[in-house]
Design a protein around this motif. Sequence first.
Motif, PDB file in Angstrom:
ATOM      1  N   SER A 188      68.286  42.880  62.487  1.00  0.00           N
ATOM      2  CA  SER A 188      67.688  42.739  63.814  1.00  0.00           C
ATOM      3  C   SER A 188      68.409  43.582  64.854  1.00  0.00           C
ATOM      4  O   SER A 188      67.846  43.934  65.888  1.00  0.00           O
ATOM      5  N   PRO A 193      64.781  48.600  62.510  1.00  0.00           N
ATOM      6  CA  PRO A 193      64.855  47.362  61.703  1.00  0.00           C
ATOM      7  C   PRO A 193      64.004  47.416  60.441  1.00  0.00           C
ATOM      8  O   PRO A 193      64.385  46.831  59.424  1.00  0.00           O
ATOM      9  N   GLU A 194      62.849  48.097  60.477  1.00  0.00           N
ATOM     10  CA  GLU A 194      62.001  48.176  59.272  1.00  0.00           C
ATOM     11  C   GLU A 194      62.760  48.837  58.131  1.00  0.00           C
ATOM     12  O   GLU A 194      62.783  48.341  57.001  1.00  0.00           O
ATOM     13  N   VAL A 213      58.566  43.004  61.541  1.00  0.00           N
ATOM     14  CA  VAL A 213      59.043  43.579  62.806  1.00  0.00           C
ATOM     15  C   VAL A 213      57.952  43.505  63.866  1.00  0.00           C
ATOM     16  O   VAL A 213      58.219  43.184  65.038  1.00  0.00           O
ATOM     17  N   THR A 220      63.531  41.970  68.576  1.00  0.00           N
ATOM     18  CA  THR A 220      64.049  41.897  67.202  1.00  0.00           C
ATOM     19  C   THR A 220      65.043  40.764  66.992  1.00  0.00           C
ATOM     20  O   THR A 220      65.389  40.459  65.849  1.00  0.00           O
ATOM     21  N   LEU A 223      63.807  38.307  64.603  1.00  0.00           N
ATOM     22  CA  LEU A 223      63.528  38.737  63.230  1.00  0.00           C
ATOM     23  C   LEU A 223      64.040  37.743  62.184  1.00  0.00           C
ATOM     24  O   LEU A 223      63.330  37.450  61.212  1.00  0.00           O
TER      25      LEU A 223
END
Length: 575
Positions: A188, A193-194, A213, A220, A223
Amino acid sequence: MPMDAVIIHAIKEELEKELIGARIDKVQMPERDVLLLSVRGNTGNRKLLLSANTGSARIQFTDNTYENPSEPPMFCMLMRKHLVGARIQSIDQPDFDRLLIMDLSVRDEMGVLTGKQLVVELMGRASNIILVDDKGNIIDCIRRADFGENAMRRLLPGMIYRRPRPQEKAPFFLAEEEQRMKICRRCSLSANPEKSIMESFSGLSPLISRELVYRCHGQTEYLPEAMSALKESVDKSEFEPVILMREGSPFDFSYMRISQYGETMELVNYPSFSEMLDAFFSQKDHAESMRRKSRDLLHKTKSARDRTQRKLNARKQEMEKADNREEIRKEADLITANIYKLKKGMASFSCENFYEPDCPERVILLDPLKSPQQNAAQKYKEYNKLKNAREHLTKLIDENTVQLDYLNSVLDEIERAESERDLAEIRRELISTGYLRTKKSARKEKSRPQGPLTFESDDGFRILVGRNNAMNDDLSTRKARRTDYWLHTKNVHGSHVIIVCDDQIPPARTIEQAASIAVYHSQARAGGKTPVDYTMVRNLKKPSGAMPGFVIYHVYETILAEPDEQLVMRLKTDH
């Protein structure tokens, strides 16, 4: 998306309900990477599809029909020997990995009950179907991996089966809660982040990583909660088979609703994962299979087409030269008129051109090795040769044009072929017309000729469609009655379509539906509205010596129609 661990887990749960205790009655191999098992269980007979195809590896129930090769491959024969009569005892997905192991019990040649395992690895390019004996040795696999330096594992008959090496990532659905949350918090905080999710966890596809996401709406820090919610829903088997449709075509599929694409994607739900996979892959698999099977025939036909095109271009160039033959005669006349001032060895000379009104100067090239008389005689000879050649070239150009048109129509038939039998009939047609040679070593094909495609209009009229040029000829010149109606796309290659009228006049709706079928079975399938000619069969004429599928007609009407796949599928009667 690829078959990720969660979809495989969902399919496993779906298969277990019907396969535990089921008996394998039949094994088929319609494609080189596909096994089709006919199984009989408490819920009745089902067909289980196992595919190791790189782009469509999967395991599922299917209701589709598949065309089998005339002779089963050796791997299929081996699978029949070991699998027919076996009972499925259990289905396992070890370590939540992208593979399923089916434990089987079957009697060997001596009648002794023994155990075997059928392993289905669904790992993209490394997908495989492997049969393992009760000692853990590989009996055979659909894709063998030898001792090449790039081989990750050795998969050969007789070797011990070892599962694929686990990824060097934390398994998202098996990791301890504390470890998972620690990694989630780190993801996060990442700038991407992906990508961080993909690099940190196994078991999550790129599509799901993006969706997690996206559901945080840019925040985030939430997440970890989104990932925990995903883990909880998977633990509870809260799956929703869904296909993402883009402009009416399948784009992707998932086990949960996907919202990241907004209104650009339409979500279509299915009652089971098998039905979802059938809907997503069946058309794609069939198209890929036909492309592979038709590759050789397509290449040879294109070569014949290109060769004919080159001949036609060369003869058209010769015709242009023949059309300019008068200039050669004029040069010969000018040489003769000025012969008194010419000498052998001259490469050119200038003279007044008395064929032009103002008699301008004209330079004429000569052969210095010939005398003036020989130069004039050579040009007169060339003029007479071109004069005689023009008539012959006209005939050859007409023949090449007809041949080129025929080969283009065959290419269209190959592109639209729906089965291996269609391709075999096209091949026979090309052999009969002399474009292909019969292989001396080839065994004679034992396939019965197919009939035309059949449809029934909403008014109850039967509609017949030729599968190839030879069948078009047979339909239009032999089988159809003189009062039947004939349809064909105007100036576009396609199938002959016959409305069987039984001495009746078909209503406008039937003609419109037949016209739509004609456009669908033509080169204009991917286009919009296309003109279609229609007339009674009695108005058709087959010229003597014409290529297969060629007819002429002068009395006709034209209607505009567009290809409608849903209509074609609904009216089709020979499923």
